[in-house]
Design a protein around this motif. Structure first.
Motif, PDB file in Angstrom:
ATOM      1  N   ASN A  51      30.299  46.636  34.035  1.00 36.81           N
ATOM      2  CA  ASN A  51      31.630  46.566  34.128  1.00 36.81           C
ATOM      3  C   ASN A  51      32.205  46.513  35.700  1.00 36.81           C
ATOM      4  O   ASN A  51      32.983  47.363  35.938  1.00 36.81           O
ATOM      5  N   GLY A  52      31.609  45.952  36.320  1.00 33.64           N
ATOM      6  CA  GLY A  52      31.987  45.945  37.774  1.00 33.64           C
ATOM      7  C   GLY A  52      33.263  45.795  38.047  1.00 33.64           C
ATOM      8  O   GLY A  52      33.870  46.537  39.288  1.00 33.64           O
ATOM      9  N   PHE A  53      33.904  44.926  37.424  1.00 28.27           N
ATOM     10  CA  PHE A  53      35.642  44.850  37.887  1.00 28.27           C
ATOM     11  C   PHE A  53      36.178  46.250  37.740  1.00 28.27           C
ATOM     12  O   PHE A  53      37.242  46.268  38.706  1.00 28.27           O
ATOM     13  N   GLU A  54      36.051  47.014  36.846  1.00 30.81           N
ATOM     14  CA  GLU A  54      36.638  48.154  36.713  1.00 30.81           C
ATOM     15  C   GLU A  54      36.616  49.272  37.944  1.00 30.81           C
ATOM     16  O   GLU A  54      37.425  49.472  38.262  1.00 30.81           O
ATOM     17  N   ASN A  55      35.421  49.049  38.413  1.00 33.10           N
ATOM     18  CA  ASN A  55      35.492  49.833  39.873  1.00 33.10           C
ATOM     19  C   ASN A  55      35.102  49.064  40.810  1.00 33.10           C
ATOM     20  O   ASN A  55      34.125  49.353  41.736  1.00 33.10           O
ATOM     21  N   ALA A  56      35.979  47.836  40.915  1.00 29.82           N
ATOM     22  CA  ALA A  56      35.589  46.908  42.158  1.00 29.82           C
ATOM     23  C   ALA A  56      35.694  47.619  43.407  1.00 29.82           C
ATOM     24  O   ALA A  56      36.825  48.403  43.647  1.00 29.82           O
ATOM     25  N   GLY A  87      29.961  46.283  42.638  1.00 29.18           N
ATOM     26  CA  GLY A  87      30.287  45.979  41.079  1.00 29.18           C
ATOM     27  C   GLY A  87      29.602  44.635  40.767  1.00 29.18           C
ATOM     28  O   GLY A  87      29.558  44.593  39.670  1.00 29.18           O
ATOM     29  N   LEU A  88      29.211  43.897  41.791  1.00 25.06           N
ATOM     30  CA  LEU A  88      28.676  42.527  41.224  1.00 25.06           C
ATOM     31  C   LEU A  88      27.402  42.771  40.364  1.00 25.06           C
ATOM     32  O   LEU A  88      27.001  41.769  39.930  1.00 25.06           O
ATOM     33  N   SER A  89      26.743  43.741  40.577  1.00 18.77           N
ATOM     34  CA  SER A  89      25.416  44.136  39.898  1.00 18.77           C
ATOM     35  C   SER A  89      25.573  44.981  38.569  1.00 18.77           C
ATOM     36  O   SER A  89      24.722  45.250  37.888  1.00 18.77           O
ATOM     37  N   ASN A  95      42.022  40.358  41.100  1.00 16.16           N
ATOM     38  CA  ASN A  95      42.361  40.298  39.637  1.00 16.16           C
ATOM     39  C   ASN A  95      41.323  39.827  38.842  1.00 16.16           C
ATOM     40  O   ASN A  95      40.101  39.496  39.401  1.00 16.16           O
ATOM     41  N   THR A  96      41.394  39.919  37.473  1.00 15.05           N
ATOM     42  CA  THR A  96      40.161  39.522  36.612  1.00 15.05           C
ATOM     43  C   THR A  96      39.680  37.825  36.891  1.00 15.05           C
ATOM     44  O   THR A  96      38.445  37.613  36.808  1.00 15.05           O
ATOM     45  N   GLU A  97      40.724  36.978  37.180  1.00 21.69           N
ATOM     46  CA  GLU A  97      40.367  35.553  37.518  1.00 21.69           C
ATOM     47  C   GLU A  97      39.452  35.678  38.627  1.00 21.69           C
ATOM     48  O   GLU A  97      38.611  34.973  38.742  1.00 21.69           O
ATOM     49  N   ARG A  98      39.922  36.195  39.843  1.00 20.90           N
ATOM     50  CA  ARG A  98      39.039  36.402  41.126  1.00 20.90           C
ATOM     51  C   ARG A  98      37.653  36.676  40.713  1.00 20.90           C
ATOM     52  O   ARG A  98      36.803  36.354  41.129  1.00 20.90           O
ATOM     53  N   TRP A  99      37.732  38.058  39.953  1.00 23.13           N
ATOM     54  CA  TRP A  99      36.384  38.460  39.665  1.00 23.13           C
ATOM     55  C   TRP A  99      35.463  37.530  38.809  1.00 23.13           C
ATOM     56  O   TRP A  99      34.221  37.478  39.094  1.00 23.13           O
ATOM     57  N   LYS A 100      36.109  36.813  38.057  1.00 24.43           N
ATOM     58  CA  LYS A 100      35.326  35.686  37.502  1.00 24.43           C
ATOM     59  C   LYS A 100      34.689  34.813  38.298  1.00 24.43           C
ATOM     60  O   LYS A 100      33.559  34.161  38.377  1.00 24.43           O
TER      61      LYS A 100
END
Ligand SMILES: *[C@@H]1O[C@H](CO)[C@@H](O)[C@H](O)[C@H]1NC(C)=O
Ligand SMILES: *[C@@H]1O[C@H](CO)[C@@H](O)[C@H](O)[C@H]1NC(C)=O
Length: 226
Positions: free
Chosen positions: A89-94, A84-86, A158-163
């Motif tokens: 919408n990586g977070f969607e399918n983390a 997902g990092l690349s 969560n989204t915070e972590r993903w940021k």
């Protein structure tokens, strides 16, 4: 003249180390003394043989222990990725995928992995956890791959972590830690050891493409028992 040679009277009698001879000692007495010193000598020889055997047995036991002493299993991370990092919408399918090898370096000792689990950490926070494989037995000198995936219910991002991931990614590297915890038993011939809990701790860095960086690939994980 020659018959004037003086022969000291005591010459036949006197070694000061021996108890003085006494005429009244009987033949039985001397026979007894001979038996006694024979017994002493025999028991000395037996004692020497016994101690020698004990010594040799000790050496054999030591060699046996050296050759049978269990070596710890060795863990290496051969793959780790956060695709997902690349992605846009990586977070969607983390998702985190990994592949770890465990090697049994022993010549004669098998290892039962009664249960194995993996946890992923980011900045010392656990972000995912999953059980792995089913119990398996690893023969001597064997390497087994332990692949796994953390996603959905087993991944807690969560989204915070993903940021935070994305901020790290901007610097070129995102650091994770993968911990493999196993309950193992050593098998020596027909004897099984008690359970040991072994923890392998693997630091892995992931590049901007979400794939493991070459520096982390095949890195040996540190290991401790608890
Ligand atoms: C390691 O052991 C597993 C399970 O017993 C077996 O399937 C595998 O072939 C072995 N691998 C090697 C390299 O011997
Ligand atoms: C894990 O690594 C082993 C050994 O290189 C390989 O055979 C296996 O296909 C890999 N598994 C996955 C899911 O990547």
């Amino acid at each position: 003249m020659s018959n004037h040679t003086v022969i000291p009277i005591q010459a036949t009698h006197e070694d000061p180390r021996l108890p003085p001879l006494k005429r009244q000692h009987t033949a039985r007495y001397y026979a007894h003394r001979v038996r006694e010193s024979l017994a002493t000598r025999v028991s000395k020889v037996l004692c020497t043989i016994f101690l020698g055997l004990l010594f040799i047995l000790g050496i054999l036991a030591f060699i046996l222990w050296l050759s049978l002493r269990p070596h710890r299993p060795r863990f290496h991370v051969i793959d780790f990725s956060v695709p997902g990092l690349s992605q846009e919408n990586g977070f969607e399918n983390a998702q985190i995928s990994f592949n770890v090898t465990v090697r049994n370096p022993n010549q004669n000792i098998g290892i039962y992995f009664d249960s194995t689990g993996a946890s992923a950490y980011y900045r010392n926070q656990r972000i995912g956890e999953t059980p792995l494989l089913y119990p398996f037995y690893q023969p001597p000198k064997n390497t087994t791959a332990i692949p796994g995936v953390l996603s959905g219910a087993t991944l807690n991002v969560n989204t915070e972590r993903w940021k935070e991931f994305m901020a790290d990614r901007a610097t070129g590297t995102v650091l994770f830690r993968l911990d493999i915890t196993s309950t193992i038993r050593f098998k020596v011939s027909t004897w099984d050891s008690k359970h040991h809990k072994v923890h392998a701790s693997c630091d892995v860095s992931v590049g901007q493409d979400g794939l493991i960086l070459p520096a982390s690939r095949n890195k040996r994980c540190s290991l401790y028992f608890s």
